[in-house]
Design a protein around this motif. Structure first.
Motif, PDB file in Angstrom:
ATOM      1  N   PHE A 146       0.821  -1.208   0.000  1.00 16.64           N
ATOM      2  CA  PHE A 146       0.000   0.000   0.000  1.00 16.64           C
ATOM      3  C   PHE A 146       0.856   1.259   0.000  1.00 16.64           C
ATOM      4  O   PHE A 146       0.556   2.228  -0.713  1.00 16.64           O
ATOM      5  CB  PHE A 146      -0.928   0.011   1.225  1.00 16.64           C
ATOM      6  N   SER A 147       1.941   1.273   0.789  1.00 14.48           N
ATOM      7  CA  SER A 147       2.776   2.471   0.861  1.00 14.48           C
ATOM      8  C   SER A 147       3.459   2.747  -0.476  1.00 14.48           C
ATOM      9  O   SER A 147       3.594   3.908  -0.875  1.00 14.48           O
ATOM     10  CB  SER A 147       3.822   2.332   1.966  1.00 14.48           C
ATOM     11  N   ILE A 148       3.850   1.685  -1.201  1.00 15.66           N
ATOM     12  CA  ILE A 148       4.478   1.878  -2.517  1.00 15.66           C
ATOM     13  C   ILE A 148       3.463   2.413  -3.519  1.00 15.66           C
ATOM     14  O   ILE A 148       3.739   3.359  -4.278  1.00 15.66           O
ATOM     15  CB  ILE A 148       5.079   0.553  -3.033  1.00 15.66           C
ATOM     16  N   VAL A 149       2.258   1.810  -3.538  1.00 18.66           N
ATOM     17  CA  VAL A 149       1.222   2.281  -4.465  1.00 18.66           C
ATOM     18  C   VAL A 149       0.823   3.710  -4.126  1.00 18.66           C
ATOM     19  O   VAL A 149       0.630   4.555  -5.015  1.00 18.66           O
ATOM     20  CB  VAL A 149       0.008   1.341  -4.425  1.00 18.66           C
ATOM     21  N   ALA A 150       0.706   4.013  -2.820  1.00 14.02           N
ATOM     22  CA  ALA A 150       0.370   5.383  -2.404  1.00 14.02           C
ATOM     23  C   ALA A 150       1.455   6.354  -2.856  1.00 14.02           C
ATOM     24  O   ALA A 150       1.160   7.486  -3.284  1.00 14.02           O
ATOM     25  CB  ALA A 150       0.202   5.443  -0.888  1.00 14.02           C
ATOM     26  N   LEU A 151       2.710   5.929  -2.784  1.00 13.34           N
ATOM     27  CA  LEU A 151       3.833   6.763  -3.220  1.00 13.34           C
ATOM     28  C   LEU A 151       3.689   7.142  -4.693  1.00 13.34           C
ATOM     29  O   LEU A 151       3.809   8.316  -5.065  1.00 13.34           O
ATOM     30  CB  LEU A 151       5.133   5.997  -2.991  1.00 13.34           C
ATOM     31  N   TRP A 152       3.407   6.152  -5.541  1.00 16.09           N
ATOM     32  CA  TRP A 152       3.286   6.410  -6.982  1.00 16.09           C
ATOM     33  C   TRP A 152       1.998   7.147  -7.320  1.00 16.09           C
ATOM     34  O   TRP A 152       1.959   7.935  -8.268  1.00 16.09           O
ATOM     35  CB  TRP A 152       3.383   5.096  -7.756  1.00 16.09           C
ATOM     36  N   LEU A 153       0.947   6.930  -6.526  1.00 13.58           N
ATOM     37  CA  LEU A 153      -0.294   7.665  -6.752  1.00 13.58           C
ATOM     38  C   LEU A 153      -0.129   9.137  -6.380  1.00 13.58           C
ATOM     39  O   LEU A 153      -0.550  10.028  -7.129  1.00 13.58           O
ATOM     40  CB  LEU A 153      -1.429   7.043  -5.937  1.00 13.58           C
ATOM     41  N   ILE A 154       0.506   9.409  -5.250  1.00 16.30           N
ATOM     42  CA  ILE A 154       0.752  10.795  -4.848  1.00 16.30           C
ATOM     43  C   ILE A 154       1.651  11.486  -5.869  1.00 16.30           C
ATOM     44  O   ILE A 154       1.421  12.648  -6.238  1.00 16.30           O
ATOM     45  CB  ILE A 154       1.383  10.840  -3.440  1.00 16.30           C
TER      46      ILE A 154
END
Length: 418
Positions: A21-29
């Motif tokens: 989740f933190s990696i996907v959130a990183l790329w989404l942000i």
């Protein structure tokens, strides 16, 4: 936009951000930030339609000295460094597939061939760029589809966990974000060639907005595949993420074939920056008599001298530095310039409310404020973290050298007393 970062940067993130989740959130942000920036740049590109990107915008919004600093950064490292950053993994990927090939020689070769094509003819260079970009996007789609079809996946969840909130506000998240923003770099690229675009009031907002949105979706998909297929321990600190993941998706032979296509896709990143960067230097030559020799074009409209200057800097970077050092050095300077440019949307509306604006930033003032908040947060942590402080300060020093050169040029044009 789709260049080196998506195939190389995940290995520098998974060590500090261990959850899906933190990696996907990183790329989404990162994608949201790039999209908000693109919407702001679109207003400036439509209102101030001239090639040059930040050089032209900051010159018009603040002061010619501020514009010159941005142009100086672009002319010295802003585009040359991304070319080197793409050329270095090109050599690494191809040499990893074909034993006996020299990675350094391959990196130099792709720069030389791309430059020769771009010097030959503007239309040929444009066709070469379009073709290599289509190839790269198709490759990413193939990886995404195959990655979600293949069995034998890793035990990773993309749903939020109790530890993710702390991860997302942590310094490692902010440091990782600069790798992501490097991967998204290019979201503002069409503003550098406004003078060569038909109907810029329509084409610039469309290319920036739609292009950034499409790339965000592609990046989210391919990172999810990399995390789903490849053990994190195999990726930590590694540059050849595409090759590592490709072996898990397609097997040893298929992974090598995919690595070849990734290397070919990186050619478009090299050619894009070799195409766009000299237009900034050329525009500076048109404005500053001391740099007038850089404004010359050949009969095909190609700024030959500006292209050769960038070509020389790229070769120097490839021969003298490493992939990670180049990224650390250039990202702070580029992020600072884009932050000042997006802030310029507010300044220009206040200073020149009568200026015709064929396109106005969607979501203003919220969308540019999102970009500014994320960028300032990232810049602060780049200066605060010990591993990135030194290259960031070198980036500031590069800007300072540009300011000194600007005022030296101005002094040389001033009449002597008496």
């Amino acid at each position: 936009m789709v260049g080196t970062g998506i195939f190389t940067s995940l290995g520098f993130q998974v060590g500090d951000l261990p959850t899906g989740f933190s990696i996907v959130a990183l790329w989404l942000i990162g994608g949201i930030c790039a999209l908000c920036g693109a919407l702001a740049y679109a207003e400036l590109g439509a209102a101030l339609p001239r090639s040059g990107g930040e050089y032209h915008f900051l010159r018009e919004i603040y002061h010619p000295a501020v514009g010159f600093i941005a142009g100086w950064i672009s002319a010295t490292v802003g585009f040359a460094a991304p070319v080197a950053i793409a050329a270095i993994p090109f050599g690494t990927y191809l040499a990893g597939v074909i034993p006996g090939l020299n990675p350094l020689f391959l990196s130099l070769a792709v720069v030389w061939v791309s430059t020769l094509i771009l010097l030959r003819d503007l239309r040929l260079g444009s066709g070469f760029q379009n073709g290599s970009t289509i190839l790269k996007v198709l490759l990413i789609l193939v990886i995404i589809i195959a990655g979600f079809v293949v069995k034998g996946t890793q035990s990773i969840s993309f749903l939020p966990a109790s530890t993710d909130r702390a991860l997302i506000v942590s310094p490692p998240f902010a440091i990782s974000l600069y790798w992501v923003m490097y991967a998204y770099s290019g979201w503002n690229a069409s503003t550098y060639i406004v003078g060569e675009v038909r109907n810029p009031a329509r084409a610039i907002p469309l290319s920036l907005g739609v292009g950034t949105l499409v790339v965000t979706l592609l990046y989210l998909g391919i990172n999810a595949v990399f995390l789903r297929i490849t053990p994190a321990a195999e990726m930590v600190g590694k540059q050849q993420i595409g090759l590592i993941a490709g072996v898990h998706i397609f097997g040893e032979a298929g992974g090598k074939v995919m690595a070849v296509f990734i290397a070919l896709g990186l050619v478009s990143a090299v050619s894009a920056m070799m195409w766009i960067g000299p237009r900034v230097t050329m525009t500076m030559g048109e404005d500053l008599p001391a740099l007038g020799w850089l404004a010359a074009r050949n009969p095909h409209g190609v700024p030959v001298r500006a292209t050769l200057v960038q070509f020389a800097i790229v070769n120097l970077l490839i021969l003298t530095t490493t992939f990670q050092k180049v990224v650390n050095y250039v990202q702070f300077s580029l992020a600072l310039c884009s932050t000042l440019t997006v802030l310029g949307v507010f300044v220009l509306r206040w200073r020149r409310p009568e200026l015709p604006r064929p396109y106005r930033t969607w979501g203003y003032p919220v969308t540019p404020m999102i970009f500014l908040a994320v960028s300032i947060w990232m810049l602060w942590h780049l200066l605060a973290d010990g591993s990135t402080r030194a290259p960031s300060l070198w980036g500031l020093a590069t800007a300072g050298v540009g300011l000194i050169i600007y005022y030296l040029f101005n002094q040389s044009k001033s009449p002597r007393p008496g």
